[in-house]
Design a protein around this motif. Structure first.
Motif, PDB file in Angstrom:
ATOM      1  N   VAL A   1       0.698  -1.056   0.050  1.00 62.45           N
ATOM      2  CA  VAL A   1      -0.108   0.264   0.059  1.00 62.45           C
ATOM      3  C   VAL A   1       0.603   1.306  -0.174  1.00 62.45           C
ATOM      4  N   GLY A   2       0.654   2.175  -0.782  1.00 56.17           N
ATOM      5  CA  GLY A   2       1.314   3.414  -0.854  1.00 56.17           C
ATOM      6  C   GLY A   2       0.881   4.360  -2.119  1.00 56.17           C
ATOM      7  N   PRO A   3       1.485   5.515  -2.114  1.00 54.74           N
ATOM      8  CA  PRO A   3       0.885   6.524  -3.074  1.00 54.74           C
ATOM      9  C   PRO A   3       1.679   6.031  -4.567  1.00 54.74           C
ATOM     10  N   PRO A   4       0.958   6.622  -5.390  1.00 57.67           N
ATOM     11  CA  PRO A   4       1.670   6.326  -6.670  1.00 57.67           C
ATOM     12  C   PRO A   4       3.106   6.750  -6.691  1.00 57.67           C
TER      13      PRO A   4
ATOM     14  N   THR B   1       5.913   4.914  -5.649  1.00 56.74           N
ATOM     15  CA  THR B   1       6.871   4.873  -4.506  1.00 56.74           C
ATOM     16  C   THR B   1       7.576   3.705  -4.767  1.00 56.74           C
TER      17      THR B   1
ATOM     18  N   LYS C   1       6.156   0.138  -5.636  1.00 55.94           N
ATOM     19  CA  LYS C   1       5.486  -1.140  -5.115  1.00 55.94           C
ATOM     20  C   LYS C   1       5.669  -2.056  -6.104  1.00 55.94           C
TER      21      LYS C   1
ATOM     22  N   GLU D   1      -2.497  -3.425  -9.020  1.00 58.50           N
ATOM     23  CA  GLU D   1      -3.572  -2.630  -9.035  1.00 58.50           C
ATOM     24  C   GLU D   1      -4.939  -3.637  -8.651  1.00 58.50           C
TER      25      GLU D   1
ATOM     26  N   THR E   1      -1.620  -1.827  -4.434  1.00 64.16           N
ATOM     27  CA  THR E   1      -2.605  -0.692  -4.670  1.00 64.16           C
ATOM     28  C   THR E   1      -2.292   0.540  -4.084  1.00 64.16           C
ATOM     29  N   ASN E   2      -2.922   1.675  -4.600  1.00 67.04           N
ATOM     30  CA  ASN E   2      -2.712   3.022  -3.782  1.00 67.04           C
ATOM     31  C   ASN E   2      -4.062   3.384  -3.566  1.00 67.04           C
ATOM     32  N   ARG E   3      -5.366   2.618  -3.480  1.00 68.02           N
ATOM     33  CA  ARG E   3      -6.457   2.817  -3.015  1.00 68.02           C
ATOM     34  C   ARG E   3      -7.032   1.757  -1.873  1.00 68.02           C
TER      35      ARG E   3
ATOM     36  N   ASN F   1       6.232   7.554   0.857  1.00 67.13           N
ATOM     37  CA  ASN F   1       7.202   8.524   0.045  1.00 67.13           C
ATOM     38  C   ASN F   1       8.577   8.495   0.916  1.00 67.13           C
TER      39      ASN F   1
ATOM     40  N   SER G   1       8.583  11.128  -4.516  1.00 67.40           N
ATOM     41  CA  SER G   1       8.448   9.538  -4.846  1.00 67.40           C
ATOM     42  C   SER G   1       9.629   9.112  -5.536  1.00 67.40           C
TER      43      SER G   1
END
Length: 644
Positions: free
Chosen positions: A194-197, A199, A201, A255, A300-302, A324, A360
């Motif tokens: 899990v993390g922001p776009p 970063t 993953k 995703e 995923t980032n959501r 980040n 990032s």
């Protein structure tokens, strides 16, 4: 055989068929050019001496008359025909009868149908991608990742040490399972990244594949979605069957929110195909049949939209946060990406890391690439610190638009606008330090003041929020003070929007309003699904909504008054900063402070390095973290045109 080879063979076969058909129809057209003649008429022509030569091929006779006409006829079994032709001095040519004419006729009659069937099968395979089977709808699209696709290891991943340690344990279990099993430990069935776009993953999952040395299947969440209900569930079953055959193995779903969204959340009860696919995924991960040796990784980032049943222990036992990076992580990431770039001796990764708060891993990779492109554009052999600083400004503030024509009045107004932002930021202790001010158009802004925080910060204090509001309003107040109330322009639209959004969040989300207290106030209306209809439900009363608007206005007006007081008390400093911007176009934080103290800049005339560039950049020594108002605050925007 690869895809290129298959396509080449296909086109060669099509070309040969076209040539063969052309020859067949060409021959038939040539044969059909002679007129057909009844046999009785042929005998009359022979008796009359009008036939000069014939070619006998079986029972088919082709001939030519004295006037040059060609003809063709079919002769029955006539033993006296040759004698008659000899009596009339006709030149006779005998040819063997053609073999395979029946086969050729059959082929010509069936060829169009066979061609249509072949084209239909070809397009079905192209559309469905069924692994070589024309009706392979339910086959999994998971691809087996091997070293030939580019092996990535943990050495290629930097800046996310905690996340890497979590997955190193998974790799260690796959290599040495007895170490954990003798103490009763079980490896997690699933790990959710899990993390922001941007970063890292997906890169982290690829590094697990490179380190584990076990089969690694990768698939996207959207590959399960199909227009036919039940196809996605069939692909999930097939994917786990492949995993069982290759156990121990790792399956990576990128995703996963495309297929793992909360069931029943959409209008009308959700999507049947996606929900069936999710149900099958839940059963395969933790159902009656155990999937020993199959470890599921997902990214995923959501995570907020995922179904709770998917996140429970036993399915995704671990949620590995990939955030980040901080300053140390950014420095490591920069060094990883700088391996492939020839660097000059003055390049300092630590300095660049301090000047890129909130970046990032993908942003840093783009920064290094932009610096290399800038150096190549200048025909340099090495990438210097100056290119990295220019690339940083380009990424954070946009590309310079020096070709944009601005009048002297517009330049002067922009200089005072940006000078107002910079001066207010310099006088407020709670504000982030001013890093750079420029009146060179960048991106959509005509000018910009860039502020960078002094250290990592993951929250905002009340005085910091108020300082951001005051800095945002500084540009508009400076315009009004210098040029008058009627000369205020639309250039502060972005500042007003930022200030209004922050003030509303202070009131409705952060509990910083004394009148409304520490309560969460959502949107005034939201859609609620009731049976087969959608209703509008109010979250706040009309009186509370009115009070929220009053508090938002009060916060913004207080910031405006703070900016007005500072600019009024230090108007002489505003004039000096504006004059410096008009002369040099770009000023660093140290240069702005020098002008405020009444000093001279004394730049070398031959110095083409922009202010704030190079190793002497004014980025604070400690680390910064991007937050609201810390990057590109106070951009002077042009007036929007109709239709833009």
């Amino acid at each position: 055989m690869n895809l290129f080879g298959k396509n080449l063979v296909l086109w060669v076969v099509i070309g040969l068929l076209v040539v063969a058909l052309f020859n067949i129809f060409n021959d038939s057209s040539q044969r059909g050019s002679s007129s057909s003649m009844p046999y009785s008429r042929f005998l009359e022509e022979v008796d009359g001496g009008n036939v000069t030569q014939v070619t006998i091929q079986g029972q088919t006779i082709n001939g030519e008359t004295r006037d040059g006409r060609t003809f063709s006829t079919y002769a029955p079994q006539d033993n006296t025909l040759v004698e008659k032709l000899n009596q009339r001095n006709v030149l006779i040519t005998a040819a063997p009868e053609e073999e395979g004419s029946l086969l050729m006729a059959t082929l010509l009659s069936w060829f169009p149908m066979l061609l249509l069937i072949g084209v239909w099968i070809f397009f079905m395979r192209q559309m469905q991608g069924g692994g070589g089977k024309a009706m392979g709808f339910g086959k999994s699209k998971a691809k087996l990742l091997t070293e030939k696709h580019g092996r990535v290891t943990f050495e290629d991943v930097a800046g996310i040490e905690e996340a890497k340690e979590e997955l190193e344990e998974v790799v260690d279990f796959l290599k040495n399972p007895q170490k954990y099993q003798r103490l009763g430990g079980k490896i997690p069935k699933g790990c959710l990244l899990v993390g922001p776009p941007g970063t890292g993953k997906t890169l982290l999952a690829r590094s697990v594949a490179g380190e584990a040395n076990v089969p690694f299947f990768t698939i996207s969440g959207s590959d399960f979605v199909e227009m036919f209900v039940g196809v996605g569930a069939s692909r999930v079953r097939d994917m786990f069957e492949q995993g069982k055959k290759n156990a121990p193995c790792i399956i990576f779903i990128d995703e996963i929110d495309a297929v793992g969204r909360h069931r029943g959340a959409g209008l009308g009860g959700g999507n049947d195909e996606r929900e069936q696919t999710l149900n099958q995924l839940l059963v395969e991960m933790d159902g009656f049949e155990a999937n020993e040796g199959v470890i599921l990784l997902a990214a995923t980032n959501r995570p907020d939209v995922l179904d709770p049943a998917l996140l429970r222990p036993g399915r995704f036992d671990r949620q590995v946060v990939v955030p980040n990076p901080d300053i140390i992580g950014r420095e490591k990431i920069l060094k990883v990406h700088m391996r492939k770039v020839p660097l000059a001796h003055d390049v300092n990764a630590r300095t660049i890391a301090r000047g890129t708060p909130g970046f990032s891993g993908a942003d840093l990779a783009n920064l290094v690439n932009e610096a290399a492109l800038l150096a190549a554009r200048k025909s340099r052999r090495l990438v210097t610190q100056q290119e990295f600083e220019e690339a940083k400004d380009k990424v954070m503030m946009g590309t310079e638009r020096r070709s944009m024509v601005m009048s002297e009045d517009e330049k002067k107004l922009t200089a005072y606008h940006e000078g107002g932002h910079a001066l207010v930021g310099m006088h407020l202790k709670a504000s982030d330090p001013v890093h750079k001010a420029t009146i060179i158009p960048r991106g959509r802004a005509l000018g910009m003041v860039m502020r960078l925080p002094e250290k990592d910060s993951y929250s905002l204090r009340r005085d910091q929020c108020l300082a951001h509001l005051a800095v945002a309003m500084g540009g508009r107040i400076a315009e009004e003070m210098i040029f008058g109330h009627d000369a205020v322009t639309t250039g502060a639209s972005g500042d007003i929007k930022m200030a209004t959004d922050m003030a509303r969040r202070m009131v409705t989300e952060w509990g910083l309003s004394d009148k409304l207290g520490p309560l969460m106030y959502g949107a005034n209306q939201e859609e609620v699904f009731l049976g087969h209809s959608v209703a509008q439900q109010k979250n706040v009363s009309d009186k509370t909504a009115e009070l929220i608007d009053e508090e938002v206005r009060r916060f913004v007006e207080e910031g405006e008054e703070t900016a007005r007081r500072i600019l009024t008390d230090h108007e002489d400093q505003l004039h000096r900063i504006a004059k410096g911007l008009l002369e040099y176009e770009t000023l660093s934080g140290d240069e702005i402070k020098t002008l405020m103290d009444g000093g001279d800049l004394n730049r070398p005339e031959d110095d083409e390095t922009p202010a704030g560039s190079g190793p002497s950049s004014t980025v604070p020594e400690s680390d910064g973290h991007k937050k609201p108002g810390s990057e590109g605050t106070g951009g002077m925007e042009p007036e929007p045109q109709p239709g833009s």
